[in-house]
Design a protein around this motif. Structure first.
Motif, PDB file in Angstrom:
ATOM      1  N   MET A   1    -106.701  74.266 -66.904  1.00  0.00           N
ATOM      2  CA  MET A   1    -106.947  73.227 -65.873  1.00  0.00           C
ATOM      3  C   MET A   1    -106.531  73.432 -64.498  1.00  0.00           C
ATOM      4  SD  MET A   1    -104.386  69.888 -66.229  1.00  0.00           S
ATOM      5  CE  MET A   1    -103.313  70.615 -64.967  1.00  0.00           C
ATOM      6  N   ALA A   2    -107.282  73.003 -63.572  1.00  0.00           N
ATOM      7  CA  ALA A   2    -106.890  73.423 -62.215  1.00  0.00           C
ATOM      8  C   ALA A   2    -105.621  73.005 -61.885  1.00  0.00           C
ATOM      9  CB  ALA A   2    -107.944  73.192 -61.438  1.00  0.00           C
ATOM     10  N   GLU A   3    -104.925  73.853 -61.074  1.00  0.00           N
ATOM     11  CA  GLU A   3    -103.830  73.238 -60.346  1.00  0.00           C
ATOM     12  C   GLU A   3    -104.180  72.314 -59.103  1.00  0.00           C
ATOM     13  OE1 GLU A   3    -100.581  72.878 -61.335  1.00  0.00           O
ATOM     14  OE2 GLU A   3    -101.169  73.490 -63.365  1.00  0.00           O
ATOM     15  N   ILE A   4    -103.224  71.577 -58.803  1.00  0.00           N
ATOM     16  CA  ILE A   4    -103.415  70.585 -57.441  1.00  0.00           C
ATOM     17  C   ILE A   4    -102.054  70.407 -56.861  1.00  0.00           C
ATOM     18  CG2 ILE A   4    -103.367  68.615 -58.885  1.00  0.00           C
ATOM     19  CD1 ILE A   4    -105.248  67.604 -56.677  1.00  0.00           C
TER      20      ILE A   4
ATOM     21  N   LYS B   1     -99.253  68.873 -53.969  1.00  0.00           N
ATOM     22  CA  LYS B   1     -98.884  67.461 -53.650  1.00  0.00           C
ATOM     23  C   LYS B   1     -99.837  66.963 -52.360  1.00  0.00           C
ATOM     24  CE  LYS B   1     -94.255  67.201 -55.593  1.00  0.00           C
ATOM     25  NZ  LYS B   1     -94.689  66.203 -56.521  1.00  0.00           N
TER      26      LYS B   1
ATOM     27  N   LEU C   1    -103.083  65.936 -53.568  1.00  0.00           N
ATOM     28  CA  LEU C   1    -103.197  64.770 -54.337  1.00  0.00           C
ATOM     29  C   LEU C   1    -102.948  63.435 -53.452  1.00  0.00           C
ATOM     30  CD1 LEU C   1    -103.236  63.852 -56.950  1.00  0.00           C
ATOM     31  CD2 LEU C   1    -100.874  64.344 -57.196  1.00  0.00           C
ATOM     32  N   ARG C   2    -102.103  63.401 -52.479  1.00  0.00           N
ATOM     33  CA  ARG C   2    -101.793  62.599 -51.575  1.00  0.00           C
ATOM     34  C   ARG C   2    -102.953  62.623 -50.240  1.00  0.00           C
ATOM     35  NH1 ARG C   2     -95.268  64.028 -50.721  1.00  0.00           N
ATOM     36  NH2 ARG C   2     -94.784  63.892 -52.739  1.00  0.00           N
TER      37      ARG C   2
ATOM     38  N   ASN D   1    -107.126  59.372 -53.340  1.00  0.00           N
ATOM     39  CA  ASN D   1    -106.452  59.262 -54.449  1.00  0.00           C
ATOM     40  C   ASN D   1    -105.338  58.132 -54.496  1.00  0.00           C
ATOM     41  OD1 ASN D   1    -107.887  61.426 -55.374  1.00  0.00           O
ATOM     42  ND2 ASN D   1    -106.287  62.959 -54.446  1.00  0.00           N
ATOM     43  N   LEU D   2    -105.147  57.461 -53.261  1.00  0.00           N
ATOM     44  CA  LEU D   2    -104.348  56.475 -53.196  1.00  0.00           C
ATOM     45  C   LEU D   2    -104.604  55.333 -54.021  1.00  0.00           C
ATOM     46  CD1 LEU D   2    -101.967  55.301 -51.499  1.00  0.00           C
ATOM     47  CD2 LEU D   2    -103.834  54.018 -50.090  1.00  0.00           C
ATOM     48  N   ILE D   3    -103.741  54.814 -54.975  1.00  0.00           N
ATOM     49  CA  ILE D   3    -104.030  53.898 -56.008  1.00  0.00           C
ATOM     50  C   ILE D   3    -103.142  52.604 -55.753  1.00  0.00           C
ATOM     51  CG2 ILE D   3    -105.349  55.042 -57.670  1.00  0.00           C
ATOM     52  CD1 ILE D   3    -102.411  54.302 -59.406  1.00  0.00           C
ATOM     53  N   TYR D   4    -101.894  52.687 -55.280  1.00  0.00           N
ATOM     54  CA  TYR D   4    -100.857  51.702 -55.106  1.00  0.00           C
ATOM     55  C   TYR D   4    -100.183  51.916 -53.435  1.00  0.00           C
ATOM     56  CZ  TYR D   4     -98.086  47.641 -55.532  1.00  0.00           C
ATOM     57  OH  TYR D   4     -97.415  46.461 -55.031  1.00  0.00           O
ATOM     58  N   LYS D   5    -100.152  50.865 -52.644  1.00  0.00           N
ATOM     59  CA  LYS D   5     -99.330  50.783 -51.406  1.00  0.00           C
ATOM     60  C   LYS D   5     -99.079  49.518 -51.263  1.00  0.00           C
ATOM     61  CE  LYS D   5    -101.424  51.500 -46.799  1.00  0.00           C
ATOM     62  NZ  LYS D   5    -101.867  50.359 -46.676  1.00  0.00           N
ATOM     63  N   LYS D   6     -97.844  49.196 -50.303  1.00  0.00           N
ATOM     64  CA  LYS D   6     -97.594  47.996 -49.997  1.00  0.00           C
ATOM     65  C   LYS D   6     -98.428  47.297 -49.327  1.00  0.00           C
ATOM     66  CE  LYS D   6     -94.429  47.615 -46.590  1.00  0.00           C
ATOM     67  NZ  LYS D   6     -94.618  46.761 -45.502  1.00  0.00           N
TER      68      LYS D   6
ATOM     69  N   PRO E   1     -92.788  46.088 -65.086  1.00  0.00           N
ATOM     70  CA  PRO E   1     -94.062  46.258 -64.950  1.00  0.00           C
ATOM     71  C   PRO E   1     -95.111  45.021 -65.536  1.00  0.00           C
ATOM     72  CG  PRO E   1     -93.380  48.218 -65.122  1.00  0.00           C
ATOM     73  CD  PRO E   1     -92.380  47.167 -65.627  1.00  0.00           C
TER      74      PRO E   1
ATOM     75  N   TYR F   1    -100.306  57.866 -55.709  1.00  0.00           N
ATOM     76  CA  TYR F   1    -101.551  58.642 -55.798  1.00  0.00           C
ATOM     77  C   TYR F   1    -101.933  58.821 -57.245  1.00  0.00           C
ATOM     78  CZ  TYR F   1    -100.793  58.664 -50.720  1.00  0.00           C
ATOM     79  OH  TYR F   1    -100.483  58.381 -49.358  1.00  0.00           O
ATOM     80  N   ARG F   2    -103.073  59.062 -57.492  1.00  0.00           N
ATOM     81  CA  ARG F   2    -103.585  59.542 -58.836  1.00  0.00           C
ATOM     82  C   ARG F   2    -104.976  60.341 -58.624  1.00  0.00           C
ATOM     83  NH1 ARG F   2    -103.742  55.036 -63.310  1.00  0.00           N
ATOM     84  NH2 ARG F   2    -105.712  54.173 -61.890  1.00  0.00           N
TER      85      ARG F   2
END
Lengths: 257, 354, 74
Positions: free
Chosen positions: A1-4, A6, A9-10, A14-19, A193, C69-70
């Motif tokens: 598995m490739a490392e990634i 931070k 990733l950021r 790749n953003l899935i949730y922000k205010k 949640p 992020y994902r």
């Protein structure tokens, strides 16, 4: 598995949730762990997702959420204590094509504003009422509320609510469900949640009802008040599950589709 | 038309968007007329019978905050209930028209006319340092005229306008000339003329917030100073009165509303006796015609105020006059309307012979 | 085998250290820092790399201070 890393990733893709942008950047004035913040965010996320920021007028109450207009990035009016449903009635009657909601606590909605609440619900005003029930007057320092549980301590019931002398807690949501003007009455929570997701669905349904001119939708959110209850936020959520939920059970009370 | 009906019809014609009320004698004809008239079909105006006077005034708050022309009407006990809402409206600087067809008090009092709400109307009524602009009609014609004028002034100053009438004028029937129908505000006009109104936050502007709250004391003081500056501006521009037979007057009666009508007859009777009496009728009770009364105080030998109360406006007259001439009060209470001959007698006993 | 890699960014100056996010995390990624922010709160921080980007922490955060992020890793 490739490392990634931070940094990799950021990235926006790749953003899935922000205010949501419908909340202002101002730090919320609520105590740490208070459900008000989550409830604010849910309402604003729903307006954002429905794309109705420019058509929505919110009514803030008197109580902890008196400053809701500082945080909600929409046009808002601050109403006199308990009068939000009357204020909202006029706004909706004068702008029937716009979305109108009130955001009220238990003291505002179920004590001083009982008449306005009952009559707006009974007239079937085509609005949404968001009702935060934490069983206490938070802003004024933890006094007994209309929804304070039997035996529950507050600064004006320091030995616990004595039903014989202080009266019974008012299950106003069950009362409102009896009224022909209400189309959707539900009770939710925001401490986990899963509950947040359910509450958001309920709030969405409420605003969709308004869009379809169906009548009044009423969403109660049973919440915590760790300052008033004199607990840590996590303890207060546990106490809420053990004590508030048996008296104020979660779930839909009335769904007229 | 009845005074109450003339006011209702004039409100529709003034382009009102919404009326919110609760029944109370002697003003129920206002909402009865509006409901029968179906203004929604005529102009799109909405009429709603609220669950209480408290709800009604807060509906006015909500409507006014949207930039709409909204109004309510009530009578003394009901207007007392509205005071909290009026304070919020004044604090948030919202325009609206409130009609008080006053009756006798205190408490439930009587359904007969009185003028004992002068203090409540002009000195605040609710909490905090605020003023309403107060118009006092003395005829059915003015009941009609002040609906339109009320909206004009309310929007000019972003301030509540109170029309302080009484049961006699509300119930009285007179001929009246009504204005032509004025169109209601369009959405475009609301956006341009009341850019502060809550109509939904569009991308081209910041959100609009209507509130009377500011927890920062310095900001709250600044807000209060702004309000006071606005009230001084009203005093400068909006003082209205009628001076009848004042030019050669040696004695003066100061009276408003129903009392002014009766005092006018008393002036005629006194002049028939050879006594030169004038009548100064304040049309605005706030701002009060202080300057003209002060000027007349240099001319006359004594002043009688006539009010259907224990004497409330007399305090403002005395403030205007200082100690230069004698100022006395004559009034009846409890719903009794003084007769012109009683006023003549009072003038003789308290001012001329006193 | 596909694996989901997640990461969260906490606005530590707005965090009030209420800890509501901690039990919401399925992988025990979050703990309270020993350090305090400008307001004097011990703030939430990540303590391992097990985040799967489920966003549970972010949606229960009353102050909306968590961004998620994902990425699906092949």
């Amino acid at each position: 598995m490739a490392e990634i890393t931070k940094e990799e990733l950021r990235q926006p893709e790749n953003l899935i949730y922000k205010k949501t942008d419908l909340l202002t950047d101002k730090a919320l004035s609520y105590c740490p762990g208070c459900g008000h913040g989550t409830a604010h965010r849910i309402v604003m996320e729903v307006l954002d997702e429905m794309g109705i920021q420019d058509q929505t007028i919110g009514i803030a109450p008197v109580g902890c959420s008196v400053l809701a207009y500082e945080f909600m990035n929409i046009d808002m009016q601050q109403a006199a204590h308990g009068r939000a449903p009357a204020v909202a009635t006029a706004v909706k009657r004068l702008y029937p094509e716009k979305f109108v909601f009130t955001y009220q606590g238990d003291g505002d909605l179920a004590a001083i504003g009982t008449a306005e609440t009952i009559h707006a619900c009974n007239r079937g005003e085509n609005i949404v009422i968001i009702f935060i029930n934490n069983g206490i007057y938070g802003m004024t320092g933890g006094q007994m509320a209309p929804t304070t549980l039997p035996g529950m301590k507050s600064s004006t019931s320091p030995y616990g609510r004595d039903v014989a002398t202080m009266g019974n807690p008012l299950k106003i949501t069950e009362l409102i469900a009896q009224l022909p003007g209400t189309i959707y009455v539900t009770r939710q929570a925001v401490h986990t949640p899963a509950n947040v997701r359910k509450t958001k669905k309920a709030v969405r349904k409420a605003f969709e009802n308004q869009k379809l001119n169906k009548g009044l939708s009423f969403v109660e959110i049973v919440s915590n008040c760790n300052s008033g209850w004199k607990m840590t936020p996590r303890q207060s959520n546990e106490w809420m599950v053990d004590n508030m939920f048996p008296f104020y059970p979660l779930g839909d009370i009335k769904v007229n589709d | 038309m009845k005074g109450n009906e003339a006011f209702a019809e004039a409100a529709i014609r003034a382009g009102a968007d919404g009326y919110f009320g609760y029944p109370i004698t002697p003003q129920s004809e206002v909402m009865e007329y509006l409901m029968a008239e179906k203004p929604h079909e005529r102009t799109g105006m909405i009429v709603l019978q609220a669950e209480s006077e408290i709800a009604a005034i807060n509906m006015v708050y909500g409507g006014a905050a949207c930039g709409k022309r909204v109004l309510t009407s009530s009578s003394s006990p009901g207007v007392s209930l509205k005071q909290e809402g009026i304070s919020y409206i004044a604090g948030a600087e919202l325009p609206c028209v409130i009609l008080n067809v006053a009756r006798g008090g205190p408490g439930l009092g009587t359904i007969q006319p009185a003028q004992s709400d002068y203090f409540q109307s002009t000195k605040g009524g609710g909490h905090g340092d605020y003023k309403m602009l107060v118009l006092a009609p003395s005829s059915v014609q003015e009941m009609a005229d002040f609906a339109g004028l009320g909206f004009e002034l309310a929007f000019k100053y972003r301030n509540p306008v109170l029309i302080l009438s009484d049961g006699a004028i509300g119930q009285m029937m007179e001929k009246v000339e009504l204005d032509e129908q004025r169109p209601r505000f369009t959405d475009e006009e609301i956006k341009n003329n009341t850019p502060w109104a809550t109509t939904g936050k569009t991308k081209d502007r910041e959100r609009n917030i209507i509130t009377s709250l500011d927890l920062d004391s310095y900001k709250q003081e600044l807000h209060n100073l702004d309000l006071q500056a606005k009230y001084r501006e009203m005093e400068k521009n909006e003082t209205r009165y009628e001076a009848i037979s004042c030019d050669d007057a040696e004695y003066l009666i100061v009276a408003y509303g129903t009392s002014a009508r009766l005092s006018q007859k008393a002036v005629d009777l006194l002049r028939a006796e050879g006594i030169k009496v004038g009548l100064l009728r304040p049309i605005t009770l706030f701002p009060f015609p202080t300057a003209v009364i002060a000027k007349l105080a240099d001319q006359v030998k004594g002043i009688l105020t006539v009010e259907m109360s224990a004497g409330q406006m007399i305090e403002d007259v005395r403030l205007a006059v200082g100690c230069r001439v004698k100022v006395e009060h004559f009034g009846r209470m409890g719903g009794i309307i003084p007769s012109p001959t009683e006023i003549v007698d009072a003038m003789h006993k308290k001012i001329i012979g006193g | 085998m596909a694996k989901v890699k997640g990461d969260i960014v906490i606005d530590i100056e707005k965090c009030k250290g209420c800890e509501v996010c901690i039990p919401a995390c399925p992988n025990d990624v979050i703990a309270l820092s020993k350090n305090v922010n400008g307001k004097g709160y011990n703030y939430a921080e990540t303590i391992n790399d097990e985040c799967i980007g489920c966003a549970n922490c972010a949606i229960v955060c009353p102050d909306g201070v968590i961004t998620v992020y994902r990425k699906r890793m092949e």
